[in-house]
Design a protein around this motif. Structure first.
Motif, PDB file in Angstrom:
ATOM      1  N   PRO A 148       0.830  -1.207   0.000  1.00 36.56           N
ATOM      2  CA  PRO A 148       0.000   0.000   0.000  1.00 36.56           C
ATOM      3  C   PRO A 148       0.863   1.254   0.000  1.00 36.56           C
ATOM      4  O   PRO A 148       1.834   1.364   0.747  1.00 36.56           O
ATOM      5  CB  PRO A 148      -0.809  -0.131   1.300  1.00 36.56           C
ATOM      6  CG  PRO A 148      -0.798  -1.588   1.619  1.00 36.56           C
ATOM      7  CD  PRO A 148       0.526  -2.096   1.142  1.00 36.56           C
ATOM      8  N   LEU A 149       0.494   2.190  -0.854  1.00 38.02           N
ATOM      9  CA  LEU A 149       1.254   3.427  -0.985  1.00 38.02           C
ATOM     10  C   LEU A 149       1.248   4.224   0.314  1.00 38.02           C
ATOM     11  O   LEU A 149       0.244   4.279   1.022  1.00 38.02           O
ATOM     12  CB  LEU A 149       0.648   4.278  -2.108  1.00 38.02           C
ATOM     13  CG  LEU A 149       1.276   5.653  -2.336  1.00 38.02           C
ATOM     14  CD1 LEU A 149       2.689   5.515  -2.885  1.00 38.02           C
ATOM     15  CD2 LEU A 149       0.402   6.489  -3.263  1.00 38.02           C
ATOM     16  N   GLY A 150       2.372   4.853   0.607  1.00 34.19           N
ATOM     17  CA  GLY A 150       2.475   5.733   1.766  1.00 34.19           C
ATOM     18  C   GLY A 150       3.656   6.658   1.610  1.00 34.19           C
ATOM     19  O   GLY A 150       4.420   6.556   0.652  1.00 34.19           O
ATOM     20  N   ILE A 156       7.766   2.701   4.881  1.00 35.63           N
ATOM     21  CA  ILE A 156       9.109   2.115   4.807  1.00 35.63           C
ATOM     22  C   ILE A 156       9.149   0.788   5.551  1.00 35.63           C
ATOM     23  O   ILE A 156       9.755  -0.193   5.089  1.00 35.63           O
ATOM     24  CB  ILE A 156      10.151   3.084   5.375  1.00 35.63           C
ATOM     25  CG1 ILE A 156      10.132   4.413   4.615  1.00 35.63           C
ATOM     26  CG2 ILE A 156      11.540   2.456   5.332  1.00 35.63           C
ATOM     27  CD1 ILE A 156      10.505   4.311   3.166  1.00 35.63           C
ATOM     28  N   ASN A 157       8.483   0.718   6.692  1.00 36.86           N
ATOM     29  CA  ASN A 157       8.449  -0.532   7.465  1.00 36.86           C
ATOM     30  C   ASN A 157       7.732  -1.641   6.704  1.00 36.86           C
ATOM     31  O   ASN A 157       8.136  -2.814   6.776  1.00 36.86           O
ATOM     32  CB  ASN A 157       7.778  -0.303   8.826  1.00 36.86           C
ATOM     33  CG  ASN A 157       8.620   0.547   9.758  1.00 36.86           C
ATOM     34  OD1 ASN A 157       9.834   0.659   9.578  1.00 36.86           O
ATOM     35  ND2 ASN A 157       7.991   1.150  10.756  1.00 36.86           N
ATOM     36  N   ASN A 158       6.661  -1.289   5.998  1.00 37.98           N
ATOM     37  CA  ASN A 158       5.947  -2.291   5.197  1.00 37.98           C
ATOM     38  C   ASN A 158       6.837  -2.838   4.089  1.00 37.98           C
ATOM     39  O   ASN A 158       6.849  -4.050   3.819  1.00 37.98           O
ATOM     40  CB  ASN A 158       4.688  -1.676   4.584  1.00 37.98           C
ATOM     41  CG  ASN A 158       3.579  -1.472   5.584  1.00 37.98           C
ATOM     42  OD1 ASN A 158       3.593  -2.061   6.661  1.00 37.98           O
ATOM     43  ND2 ASN A 158       2.613  -0.638   5.245  1.00 37.98           N
ATOM     44  N   ILE A 159       7.579  -1.960   3.440  1.00 36.17           N
ATOM     45  CA  ILE A 159       8.501  -2.402   2.393  1.00 36.17           C
ATOM     46  C   ILE A 159       9.561  -3.319   2.984  1.00 36.17           C
ATOM     47  O   ILE A 159       9.881  -4.377   2.423  1.00 36.17           O
ATOM     48  CB  ILE A 159       9.147  -1.184   1.711  1.00 36.17           C
ATOM     49  CG1 ILE A 159       8.108  -0.425   0.897  1.00 36.17           C
ATOM     50  CG2 ILE A 159      10.317  -1.611   0.822  1.00 36.17           C
ATOM     51  CD1 ILE A 159       8.616   0.895   0.341  1.00 36.17           C
ATOM     52  N   THR A 160      10.101  -2.927   4.128  1.00 39.06           N
ATOM     53  CA  THR A 160      11.131  -3.736   4.787  1.00 39.06           C
ATOM     54  C   THR A 160      10.604  -5.117   5.139  1.00 39.06           C
ATOM     55  O   THR A 160      11.282  -6.133   4.920  1.00 39.06           O
ATOM     56  CB  THR A 160      11.623  -3.022   6.063  1.00 39.06           C
ATOM     57  OG1 THR A 160      12.108  -1.720   5.721  1.00 39.06           O
ATOM     58  CG2 THR A 160      12.741  -3.809   6.732  1.00 39.06           C
ATOM     59  N   PRO A 193      16.066   6.518   4.827  1.00 36.28           N
ATOM     60  CA  PRO A 193      15.818   5.110   5.161  1.00 36.28           C
ATOM     61  C   PRO A 193      15.628   4.222   3.942  1.00 36.28           C
ATOM     62  O   PRO A 193      15.889   3.021   4.000  1.00 36.28           O
ATOM     63  CB  PRO A 193      14.547   5.155   6.023  1.00 36.28           C
ATOM     64  CG  PRO A 193      13.910   6.464   5.738  1.00 36.28           C
ATOM     65  CD  PRO A 193      15.031   7.401   5.415  1.00 36.28           C
ATOM     66  N   VAL A 194      15.180   4.802   2.818  1.00 28.06           N
ATOM     67  CA  VAL A 194      15.067   4.032   1.574  1.00 28.06           C
ATOM     68  C   VAL A 194      16.442   3.541   1.148  1.00 28.06           C
ATOM     69  O   VAL A 194      16.629   2.356   0.807  1.00 28.06           O
ATOM     70  CB  VAL A 194      14.423   4.878   0.460  1.00 28.06           C
ATOM     71  CG1 VAL A 194      14.520   4.143  -0.884  1.00 28.06           C
ATOM     72  CG2 VAL A 194      12.976   5.198   0.783  1.00 28.06           C
ATOM     73  N   VAL A 195      17.428   4.431   1.177  1.00 33.55           N
ATOM     74  CA  VAL A 195      18.793   4.048   0.814  1.00 33.55           C
ATOM     75  C   VAL A 195      19.328   3.021   1.796  1.00 33.55           C
ATOM     76  O   VAL A 195      19.991   2.042   1.401  1.00 33.55           O
ATOM     77  CB  VAL A 195      19.695   5.297   0.751  1.00 33.55           C
ATOM     78  CG1 VAL A 195      21.161   4.904   0.549  1.00 33.55           C
ATOM     79  CG2 VAL A 195      19.247   6.228  -0.372  1.00 33.55           C
ATOM     80  N   ASP A 196      19.036   3.198   3.081  1.00 35.96           N
ATOM     81  CA  ASP A 196      19.502   2.239   4.094  1.00 35.96           C
ATOM     82  C   ASP A 196      18.930   0.847   3.843  1.00 35.96           C
ATOM     83  O   ASP A 196      19.656  -0.159   3.909  1.00 35.96           O
ATOM     84  CB  ASP A 196      19.104   2.712   5.493  1.00 35.96           C
ATOM     85  CG  ASP A 196      19.877   3.944   5.938  1.00 35.96           C
ATOM     86  OD1 ASP A 196      20.937   4.222   5.336  1.00 35.96           O
ATOM     87  OD2 ASP A 196      19.415   4.632   6.869  1.00 35.96           O
ATOM     88  N   VAL A 197      17.627   0.781   3.552  1.00 37.02           N
ATOM     89  CA  VAL A 197      16.988  -0.511   3.288  1.00 37.02           C
ATOM     90  C   VAL A 197      17.575  -1.152   2.030  1.00 37.02           C
ATOM     91  O   VAL A 197      17.849  -2.357   1.997  1.00 37.02           O
ATOM     92  CB  VAL A 197      15.453  -0.331   3.142  1.00 37.02           C
ATOM     93  CG1 VAL A 197      14.807  -1.602   2.584  1.00 37.02           C
ATOM     94  CG2 VAL A 197      14.829   0.029   4.483  1.00 37.02           C
ATOM     95  N   ALA A 198      17.783  -0.359   0.999  1.00 37.91           N
ATOM     96  CA  ALA A 198      18.332  -0.884  -0.246  1.00 37.91           C
ATOM     97  C   ALA A 198      19.723  -1.468  -0.041  1.00 37.91           C
ATOM     98  O   ALA A 198      20.058  -2.540  -0.568  1.00 37.91           O
ATOM     99  CB  ALA A 198      18.372   0.216  -1.305  1.00 37.91           C
TER     100      ALA A 198
END
Length: 405
Positions: A148-150, A156-160, A193-198
């Motif tokens: 789901p878009l956010g 970010i947590n959902n993507i993770t 945090p996007v870069v961190d997760v990637a």
């Protein structure tokens, strides 16, 4: 014996094109003489800057520009994009290795997915989404996992969580802010945090930044590439279609990770010979001299946005004024849609209100009950569209006669 010629499997994997019914109906209505107010497609109706048109005409007269061009884009054009990134987002780019010009950002996006994805590969894509964000993955043979878009920590947590619980791990994360279709925006700090997760999960990122300069009310959209380490994990697509009204020129850019850009360049080396060089030269002039034109165009969109949002609010639609893009994303009141889904309601609006807008369901399951309105008509036409929608909403639904006993 007759036989049917079958397409490749990649074609059969595509879902039905939900805009097809709407486009066919729009054509039929216009052929019958109806004055359809078309707010369905983000297709700029305003002209490109005159200085750009003049340079295009001049460059087209030069026979040297009639030859095949460089598939990565001519040197001067890539230099101007690098300068723009440094000026607007404090991002340093090597125009030789970290910038590539493509035949519109949609072409570049699609071919990059073809260069990176294949059977068994997965991309994480928010829902709702601009259709090519899903379909380019499918055309490349990959799979899409929707979240789901956010625009917050929960997103970010959902993507993770999705990445952590998948095996094999997804290969690609696709993001798009300012967002099409919802006009959702993010603030400074979102991409860290996007870069961190990637980096943590070794997943590449493509950020579609097509509306990065179409902003209002003092808002400035942040670039993914402005984050430290972003060029290690991903690329960002920009376009000249929206800020400069050069949609038909078909010129866009990708910048960032040099390996990903090399992959795209390899595919393009087989598929095309680059953009007509006169268009690229006109693009250089736009990048150098047309900042004031962008400001003026954004003011037009802001004014149209206010007309549409305030008009829809008066007739009971739930809508907030977006800070960016050329769209308004609005929730339809149940009493207006009369229990119909957004696609059928869009057909009703075209049939009975002579207004074409895009149904939210065409952008994903989470788009249901919403409509996307493109700000591509003048204010008078936009007010007329709102009046037409309001009149249709006040009509009593047509009831089918019950069969006789």
């Amino acid at each position: 014996m007759e036989f049917k010629i079958e397409p490749a499997q990649r074609i059969t994997r595509l879902p039905p094109y939900l805009f097809g019914r709407l486009n066919a109906l729009k054509l039929a209505k216009r052929q019958a003489g109806a004055d359809i107010i078309d707010l369905g497609m983000g297709n700029p109706s305003d002209r490109a800057p005159q200085i750009v048109i003049d340079k295009l005409c001049e460059a087209a007269q030069d026979p040297r520009n009639h030859r095949y061009s460089a598939s990565r884009g001519i040197k001067g054009l890539r230099k101007e994009i690098a300068k723009k990134y440094e000026r607007l987002w404090n991002v340093q780019l090597d125009p030789k290795t970290e910038v590539l010009a493509c035949i519109g950002s949609k072409e570049g996006f699609s071919h990059l997915c073809l260069a990176m994805m294949g059977p068994g590969d997965t991309a994480v894509v928010p829902d709702p989404a601009f259709p090519i964000h899903n379909y380019s993955v499918a055309l490349a043979g990959g799979n899409v996992v929707s979240v789901p878009l956010g625009n917050d920590e929960k997103f970010i947590n959902n993507i993770t969580m999705v990445i952590e619980n998948m095996y094999p791990k997804p290969k690609l994360l696709i993001l798009n802010f300012p967002h099409n279709p919802t006009a959702m925006t993010v603030d400074e700090g979102f991409f860290e945090p996007v870069v961190d997760v990637a980096k943590r999960f070794k997943i590449a990122v493509i950020h579609d930044f097509a509306y990065g300069e179409t902003c209002f009310d003092g808002y400035k959209a942040p670039s993914l590439l402005s984050v430290k380490g972003a060029k290690d994990i991903g690329v960002e697509f920009t376009t000249m279609s929206k800020p400069y009204n050069m949609a038909g020129f078909r010129i866009g850019f990708v910048a960032g990770n040099k390996d990903m850009i090399d992959y795209l360049a390899t595919i393009k080396g087989y598929y095309d010979y680059g953009i007509f060089q006169a268009v690229q030269i006109a693009g250089i002039i736009a990048l150098r001299h047309c900042d004031a034109d962008i400001i003026a165009q954004n003011e037009r969109y802001r004014s149209r946005r206010d007309v549409v949002c305030e008009g829809l609010q008066r007739i009971g639609w739930a809508v907030e004024k977006p800070r960016a893009t050329m769209f308004v994303w609005a929730k339809v009141p149940a009493e207006h849609s009369r229990g119909k889904g957004s696609i059928d309601y869009a057909i009703d609006l075209m049939e009975h209100a002579e207004v074409a807008i895009a149904p939210g369901r065409a952008f994903g399951e989470n788009g249901e009950d919403y409509m996307r309105i493109a700000l591509v008509e003048n204010e008078q036409r936009l007010r007329q569209a709102i009046r037409n929608i309001s009149r249709f909403a006040q009509q009593k639904p047509i009831r089918k006669a019950k069969p006789g006993r």
